[in-house]
Scaffold this motif. Structure first.
Motif, short mmCIF file in Angstrom:
data_model
loop_
_atom_site.label_atom_id
_atom_site.label_comp_id
_atom_site.label_asym_id
_atom_site.label_seq_id
_atom_site.Cartn_x
_atom_site.Cartn_y
_atom_site.Cartn_z
N LEU A 194 13.76 -11.01 -5.29
CA LEU A 194 12.40 -10.74 -4.82
C LEU A 194 12.10 -9.25 -4.84
N SER A 195 10.86 -8.96 -5.19
CA SER A 195 10.30 -7.61 -5.11
C SER A 195 8.88 -7.76 -4.61
N LEU A 196 8.31 -6.68 -4.12
CA LEU A 196 6.92 -6.76 -3.67
C LEU A 196 6.00 -7.09 -4.83
N LEU A 197 6.26 -6.52 -6.01
CA LEU A 197 5.42 -6.85 -7.16
C LEU A 197 5.60 -8.33 -7.52
N GLY A 198 6.81 -8.82 -7.47
CA GLY A 198 7.05 -10.23 -7.74
C GLY A 198 6.28 -11.12 -6.77
N ASP A 251 11.17 1.87 2.27
CA ASP A 251 10.85 3.17 2.87
C ASP A 251 10.89 3.19 4.40
N GLY A 252 11.40 2.13 5.01
CA GLY A 252 11.53 2.09 6.45
C GLY A 252 10.29 1.66 7.20
N GLY A 263 0.79 -1.23 0.00
CA GLY A 263 0.00 0.00 0.00
C GLY A 263 0.82 1.28 0.00
N GLY A 264 0.44 2.19 -0.89
CA GLY A 264 1.04 3.51 -0.96
C GLY A 264 2.33 3.60 -1.77
N LEU A 265 2.83 2.48 -2.23
CA LEU A 265 4.08 2.49 -2.99
C LEU A 265 3.81 2.72 -4.48
N THR A 266 4.78 3.30 -5.15
CA THR A 266 4.68 3.51 -6.59
C THR A 266 5.04 2.21 -7.31
N ALA A 267 4.74 2.19 -8.60
CA ALA A 267 5.10 1.02 -9.41
C ALA A 267 6.60 0.77 -9.35
N GLU A 268 7.38 1.83 -9.40
CA GLU A 268 8.83 1.67 -9.36
C GLU A 268 9.29 1.07 -8.04
N GLN A 269 8.70 1.52 -6.93
CA GLN A 269 9.06 0.99 -5.63
C GLN A 269 8.67 -0.49 -5.51
#
Length: 176
Positions: A59-63, A171-172, A42-48
């Motif tokens: 691993l990435s959150l989108l992955g 983002d901490g 939540g709240g993250l951009t596509a890039e993030q």
């Protein structure tokens, strides 16, 4: 304006089933883990969401979101319901495509795919007994819907732990 993943509130809804029967508890915990993954994004951009920030892992959150859409589809629809709907992202050439191919992915579409797969998984098991048995088409052994719930809850728990680390690196933000 830059798109951000929709905020998903952190809730304790799963505690409502704390004295429920086995199915109510299983549904509550599975839905809780689904919400946690959305909350972590939540709240993250596509890039993030595409960041691979825990080297050497890819691993990435989108992955993770794409992987869980794939897993929802595979266990509930392909295996349990026998729908033969194939894979979303994986191919014979790359069974890790949901993780590997995030750089050019459409994050908005992938979010919609995840939500759709969760909805279709819920429909596939609606009114079905945890005792219901099916023949797993890959392993050629009988399994119960109870087993599928156990697999899904552990799969989400494991990957939500990964999501914790990824989100903190991005983002901490911490919390579970």
């Amino acid at each position: 304006m830059t798109w951000s993943f929709p905020e998903s509130p952190r809730t304790d809804e799963h505690f409502a089933a704390s004295v429920g029967d086995e199915r109510a508890v299983a549904d509550a915990w599975l839905d809780h883990h689904r919400r946690v993954l959305l909350w972590k994004c939540g709240g993250l951009t596509a890039e993030q969401l595409k960041l691979r920030c825990v080297e050497p892992s890819n691993l990435s959150l989108l992955g993770l979101l794409r992987h869980m859409a794939e897993v929802e589809r595979d266990w509930f629809r392909n295996r349990f319901a026998g729908q033969d709907v194939g894979h979303l992202y994986c191919t014979d050439a790359n069974m890790n495509a949901e993780f590997d191919d995030v750089d050019g992915a459409d994050t908005v579409a992938d979010h919609a795919v995840y939500l759709r797969e969760v909805d279709l998984a819920r429909r596939a098991v609606a009114g079905r007994s945890l005792d219901e048995v099916f023949l797993d088409p890959y392993r050629k052994v009988e399994m119960s819907l109870r087993w599928v719930y156990s697999v899904m809850i552990q799969e989400y728990a494991r990957h939500n732990g990964h999501a914790d680390l990824l989100r903190e690196r991005i983002d901490g933000t911490t919390g579970h």
